[in-house]
Design a protein around this motif. Structure first.
Motif, short mmCIF file in Angstrom:
data_model
loop_
_atom_site.label_atom_id
_atom_site.label_comp_id
_atom_site.label_asym_id
_atom_site.label_seq_id
_atom_site.Cartn_x
_atom_site.Cartn_y
_atom_site.Cartn_z
N SER A 131 0.59 13.24 2.51
CA SER A 131 -0.76 13.72 2.18
C SER A 131 -1.84 12.99 2.97
CB SER A 131 -1.04 13.52 0.68
OG SER A 131 -0.09 14.19 -0.11
N PHE A 167 9.11 12.02 -1.44
CA PHE A 167 9.61 12.18 -2.81
C PHE A 167 10.44 13.46 -2.85
CE2 PHE A 167 6.14 9.30 -3.07
CZ PHE A 167 6.30 8.52 -4.21
N ALA A 186 -4.26 5.84 -2.00
CA ALA A 186 -3.12 5.92 -2.93
C ALA A 186 -2.59 7.33 -2.98
CB ALA A 186 -3.57 5.44 -4.32
N PHE A 197 -0.93 -3.58 -2.87
CA PHE A 197 -0.65 -2.73 -4.03
C PHE A 197 0.51 -1.76 -3.81
CE2 PHE A 197 -5.41 -3.32 -4.24
CZ PHE A 197 -5.39 -4.26 -5.25
N ARG A 248 -8.21 17.52 -6.38
CA ARG A 248 -8.70 18.64 -7.20
C ARG A 248 -10.15 18.50 -7.65
NH1 ARG A 248 -5.02 17.85 -11.69
NH2 ARG A 248 -4.74 15.83 -10.67
N ILE A 281 -8.66 6.67 -3.42
CA ILE A 281 -8.32 8.06 -3.03
C ILE A 281 -6.89 8.31 -3.51
CG2 ILE A 281 -8.03 9.70 -1.14
CD1 ILE A 281 -10.07 8.08 0.46
N VAL A 327 4.42 0.95 -9.91
CA VAL A 327 3.06 0.88 -10.43
C VAL A 327 2.99 0.66 -11.94
CG1 VAL A 327 1.99 2.20 -8.60
CG2 VAL A 327 2.98 3.39 -10.55
N THR A 337 0.13 2.83 0.56
CA THR A 337 1.19 3.83 0.71
C THR A 337 2.51 3.21 1.15
OG1 THR A 337 0.84 4.30 3.06
CG2 THR A 337 -0.56 5.48 1.50
N1 LIG Z 1 4.56 5.31 -7.77
C1 LIG Z 1 4.81 4.05 -7.47
O1 LIG Z 1 5.45 3.28 -8.22
C2 LIG Z 1 4.26 3.48 -6.16
C3 LIG Z 1 4.29 2.10 -5.99
C4 LIG Z 1 3.74 1.56 -4.85
C5 LIG Z 1 3.24 2.39 -3.86
N2 LIG Z 1 3.26 3.74 -4.03
C6 LIG Z 1 2.75 4.59 -2.96
O2 LIG Z 1 1.49 5.08 -3.39
C7 LIG Z 1 1.28 6.37 -2.83
C8 LIG Z 1 0.96 7.33 -3.97
O3 LIG Z 1 2.10 7.41 -4.79
P1 LIG Z 1 1.95 7.98 -6.26
O4 LIG Z 1 3.21 7.65 -6.96
O5 LIG Z 1 0.65 7.55 -6.84
O6 LIG Z 1 1.90 9.56 -5.92
P2 LIG Z 1 1.44 10.72 -6.88
O7 LIG Z 1 1.61 10.33 -8.30
O8 LIG Z 1 2.07 11.95 -6.38
O9 LIG Z 1 -0.15 10.83 -6.64
C9 LIG Z 1 -0.65 11.23 -5.40
C10 LIG Z 1 -2.16 11.43 -5.54
O10 LIG Z 1 -2.64 11.76 -4.24
C11 LIG Z 1 -3.63 12.76 -4.41
N3 LIG Z 1 -3.82 13.54 -3.20
C12 LIG Z 1 -2.92 14.31 -2.54
N4 LIG Z 1 -3.51 14.91 -1.50
C13 LIG Z 1 -4.81 14.51 -1.52
C14 LIG Z 1 -5.94 14.82 -0.74
N5 LIG Z 1 -5.85 15.65 0.31
N6 LIG Z 1 -7.13 14.25 -1.06
C15 LIG Z 1 -7.22 13.41 -2.11
N7 LIG Z 1 -6.19 13.07 -2.91
C16 LIG Z 1 -5.00 13.64 -2.61
C17 LIG Z 1 -3.09 13.63 -5.52
O11 LIG Z 1 -4.18 14.40 -6.00
P3 LIG Z 1 -3.96 15.48 -7.17
O12 LIG Z 1 -3.72 14.67 -8.39
O13 LIG Z 1 -5.25 16.22 -7.20
O14 LIG Z 1 -2.79 16.30 -6.74
C18 LIG Z 1 -2.56 12.58 -6.47
O15 LIG Z 1 -3.57 12.16 -7.34
C19 LIG Z 1 2.55 6.75 -2.06
O16 LIG Z 1 2.36 6.51 -0.70
C20 LIG Z 1 3.59 5.82 -2.65
O17 LIG Z 1 4.63 5.56 -1.75
C21 LIG Z 1 3.74 4.30 -5.18
#
Ligand SMILES: NC(=O)c1ccc[n+]([C@@H]2O[C@H](COP(=O)([O-])OP(=O)(O)OC[C@H]3O[C@@H](n4cnc5c(N)ncnc54)[C@H](OP(=O)(O)O)[C@@H]3O)[C@@H](O)[C@H]2O)c1
Length: 212
Positions: free
Chosen positions: A70, A95, A65, A140, A32, A6, A145, A90
């Motif tokens: 969210s 952010f 994820a 994870f 989406r 997710i 990432v 998460t």
């Molecule tokens: N980025 C990193 O390096 C990293 C590393 C480790 C952990 N994390 C953690 O992983 C999590 C995600 O981070 P990210 O960097 O991947 O964020 P991101 O790039 O902003 O992606 C978030 C995703 O969540 C989806 N989303 C939001 N609301 C939703 C809903 N109601 N139903 C289904 N999907 C939904 C979004 O969908 P849409 O695409 O349709 O908007 C998007 O695909 C966070 O908690 C973060 O702290 C991130």
């Protein structure tokens, strides 16, 4: 075991890529809808399919994820978890808008994030309340990432930590981590591993170990 993801952003898409690299099947979803994922799944190949959040959430192992804020939107209203495995990927961070002026009181402003205050609780404890009835594993979440696409590095395997309270669920996620080419380290119960790995202040957060 079937796998659902997710969230298809930084974490979700890179995890899907890591699984695709080993031919591991998974269903990825976002807010989406599956059509918006056509380019991604086309790039990743046949093992990764796009689905709705409900379809991803029906898998045996469901990786969450999405950003911390969210969680309600992504998880509210899903069918009962019935003991299935939910991986909390998460971290409790917000952010920041890159255009907004930096808050001098925020020690993480230079990283573009702000810690979310959960009081004395660790984030997987709070996360678990969104998925009542699931067996929660923390995994994870502790590395940027961008490294997930490269499990084999420096003559060894990149280490991914995981923790949880159910031995079978932990073994299943540990096996998935190994199958994806990483070296998994079981940190024990959620109350131990969760705080150690959660960003921004966990002692193991962002530490990028390689098992030779
Ligand atoms: N980025 C990193 O390096 C990293 C590393 C480790 C952990 N994390 C953690 O992983 C999590 C995600 O981070 P990210 O960097 O991947 O964020 P991101 O790039 O902003 O992606 C978030 C995703 O969540 C989806 N989303 C939001 N609301 C939703 C809903 N109601 N139903 C289904 N999907 C939904 C979004 O969908 P849409 O695409 O349709 O908007 C998007 O695909 C966070 O908690 C973060 O702290 C991130």
């Amino acid at each position: 075991m079937s796998i659902g993801i997710i969230g298809s952003g930084g974490l979700g898409s890179n995890l899907a890529r890591a699984l695709a690299n080993k031919g591991i099947s998974a269903t990825i979803s976002n807010s989406r809808g599956p059509e918006s994922l056509a380019t991604l799944v086309g790039e990743l190949g046949a093992s990764i399919s796009a689905g709705t959040v409900a379809e991803a959430a029906a898998a045996d192992i469901v990786v969450v994820a999405v950003r911390w804020e969210s969680l309600p939107g992504a998880l509210e209203g899903l069918p009962d978890w019935n003991g299935r495995i939910v991986v909390d990927g998460t971290n409790p961070v917000e952010f920041l808008d890159p255009e907004a002026p930096k808050d001098p009181a925020n020690p993480l402003a230079d990283y573009g994030i702000r810690a979310i205050d959960l009081g004395a609780r660790h984030s997987s404890e709070v996360f678990s309340e969104w998925v009542t009835g699931a067996r929660v594993i923390k995994a994870f979440n502790h590395l940027d990432v961008s490294v997930l696409g490269e499990p084999a590095v420096g003559g060894g395997k990149r280490v991914l930590f995981y923790s949880g309270n159910d031995a079978d669920a932990k073994a299943a996620v540990g096996a998935l981590i190994e199958q994806a080419g990483f070296s998994g380290i079981d940190l024990g119960a959620l109350d131990v591993g969760g705080p150690l790995t959660q960003l921004p202040f966990g002692a193991l957060a962002t530490h990028n170990f390689v098992k030779i």
